[in-house]
Motif scaffolding. Sequence first.
Motif, PDB file in Angstrom:
ATOM      1  N   THR A 195      34.546   7.435  -5.826  1.00  0.00           N
ATOM      2  CA  THR A 195      35.192   8.493  -6.586  1.00  0.00           C
ATOM      3  C   THR A 195      36.188   7.884  -7.569  1.00  0.00           C
ATOM      4  N   GLU A 196      36.922   8.748  -8.249  1.00  0.00           N
ATOM      5  CA  GLU A 196      38.019   8.276  -9.100  1.00  0.00           C
ATOM      6  C   GLU A 196      39.268   9.024  -8.701  1.00  0.00           C
ATOM      7  N   ALA A 197      40.401   8.336  -8.778  1.00  0.00           N
ATOM      8  CA  ALA A 197      41.637   8.911  -8.248  1.00  0.00           C
ATOM      9  C   ALA A 197      41.987  10.251  -8.895  1.00  0.00           C
ATOM     10  N   ASP A 198      41.727  10.395 -10.189  1.00  0.00           N
ATOM     11  CA  ASP A 198      42.151  11.630 -10.865  1.00  0.00           C
ATOM     12  C   ASP A 198      41.138  12.761 -10.750  1.00  0.00           C
ATOM     13  N   SER A 199      39.895  12.451 -10.327  1.00  0.00           N
ATOM     14  CA  SER A 199      38.894  13.520 -10.323  1.00  0.00           C
ATOM     15  C   SER A 199      38.244  13.711  -8.956  1.00  0.00           C
ATOM     16  N   SER A 232      44.989   1.412  -9.672  1.00  0.00           N
ATOM     17  CA  SER A 232      45.290   0.026 -10.068  1.00  0.00           C
ATOM     18  C   SER A 232      44.458  -0.460 -11.252  1.00  0.00           C
ATOM     19  N   ALA A 233      43.193  -0.014 -11.338  1.00  0.00           N
ATOM     20  CA  ALA A 233      42.334  -0.522 -12.420  1.00  0.00           C
ATOM     21  C   ALA A 233      42.852  -0.118 -13.794  1.00  0.00           C
ATOM     22  N   ILE A 261      40.294  -5.805 -13.288  1.00  0.00           N
ATOM     23  CA  ILE A 261      39.892  -5.558 -11.887  1.00  0.00           C
ATOM     24  C   ILE A 261      38.972  -4.341 -11.738  1.00  0.00           C
ATOM     25  N   ASP A 262      38.648  -3.662 -12.840  1.00  0.00           N
ATOM     26  CA  ASP A 262      37.850  -2.435 -12.680  1.00  0.00           C
ATOM     27  C   ASP A 262      36.512  -2.707 -11.994  1.00  0.00           C
ATOM     28  N   GLY A 300      43.907  -3.180  -3.505  1.00  0.00           N
ATOM     29  CA  GLY A 300      42.747  -3.366  -2.617  1.00  0.00           C
ATOM     30  C   GLY A 300      43.115  -3.325  -1.148  1.00  0.00           C
ATOM     31  N   PHE A 301      43.990  -2.416  -0.759  1.00  0.00           N
ATOM     32  CA  PHE A 301      44.414  -2.387   0.649  1.00  0.00           C
ATOM     33  C   PHE A 301      43.348  -1.787   1.574  1.00  0.00           C
TER      34      PHE A 301
END
Length: 376
Positions: A272-276, A200-201, A207-208, A337-338
């Motif tokens: 973490t980050e979604a892609d890594s 989402s960010a 929103i980051d 933000g669920f």
Amino acid sequence: MMISYDHIVIGVGSMGSAACYHLARRGRSVLGLEQFTIPHELGSHAGETRIIRKAYFEHPDYIPLLIRAYENWQELTERSGKQLYHKTGLFYAAPKGHELINSIRRSAELYNIPLESGVPTKFSLPTGYESLFEPDAGYVEPENTIRALVHHAIDLGAEIHEREQVLGWNGGGQPGYVTVRTNIAEYRCKKLIVTAGAWSAKMIPGIDKHLRVTRQVLAWLKPAEPEQFTKEKFPCWLIATENDKGAYYGFPIIPSHLGALKFAYHYPGSDTEADSVNRKVVIEDTENLLDFARKFLPPASGEIESTKVCLYSNSPDENFVIDNLAGMEDQVCVAWGFSGHGFKFVPVVGEILADLAMYGKTSLPIEFLNAGRFSA
Ligand SMILES: Cc1cc2nc3c(=O)[nH]c(=O)nc-3n(C[C@H](O)[C@H](O)[C@H](O)COP(=O)(O)OP(=O)(O)OC[C@H]3O[C@@H](n4cnc5c(N)ncnc54)[C@H](O)[C@@H]3O)c2cc1C
């Protein structure tokens, strides 16, 4: 000529699939864009089961939305002819005086939600623990729900593109339209809906600093006597302990995954980050689950059959954000933000997003989920 839609939905996962369905049902032209397959294992909806419950310990203001969600789950079951919600009951336990049990009781009293007492025989609770049982709780099937919602959305006229990644959008071009740019094409719509989960960010400005993505590990344990843990004999459960901040939870054995029970720990994991995110699970990741099983559910404490890494996308207060985007209220609405507890709300969030997209507001009570609470 750029193709125009009433609405474009960025991210056809849990919330996005429901938004596409509700908009298509209302006769709107809608394009859903998903960067991966539908469903997939890389976001927040993998793992076969999600708990659904009403005596909401997180915040009683969620309960009116849950009452609506239960109706929506029933409607979706009837439309799809598939049992997506399974009523197994939910067993809660915690040390006496723990906030978990107190909040469940408070919520249940406020909304007359039936609760029972009694401890299922397979659990071994230390002395000083208290417990409750919510008979109307159970689990829903995330991947099958998303499949069903997308299937119905397409039937009703929605266009859904898999493996098409949104690179950016802007509302400053042609008046009255938002332009969405993907790795394949450009489209435009009157109102955009962003349901990008852990990504989402990248899609919602500002929103980051508020969105925290965390790595969550699920494990399936092999009990010695699996036939004792089928959903007819064993409920979903959620247990807080004296030493851990979150709560352990689990499910009965489900027909599509015979021989193993799913265990997890509900508390934000490592950032973490979604892609890594590191998707490799090591022994240290599951030690707490095994220790818990040995102590609280000894008949299920066999070896680990399989594991999975999933993502929570947490807001600062772990409550959802569902709102129009500040400064672009007429053009964009967002849901993010669920925080590890959103799936049970999927069909009602779809309804709310369809309201925001069409009318800019909803009659469902979502004031407490406004985005402005983080702007101070
Ligand atoms: C381990 C675990 C256990 C959980 N247990 C429960 C539970 O028991 N009960 C419960 O109610 N909830 C539970 N949850 C929470 C629930 O699953 C999530 O709240 C919900 O799935 C979040 O939905 P979402 O739509 O925000 O994210 P997702 O379902 O991940 O959807 C977001 C989608 O957006 C897509 N996307 C992102 N960026 C782009 C882009 N640029 N272009 C195109 N597509 C894009 C992604 O690929 C993804 O498909 C759990 C979550 C986890 C991880």
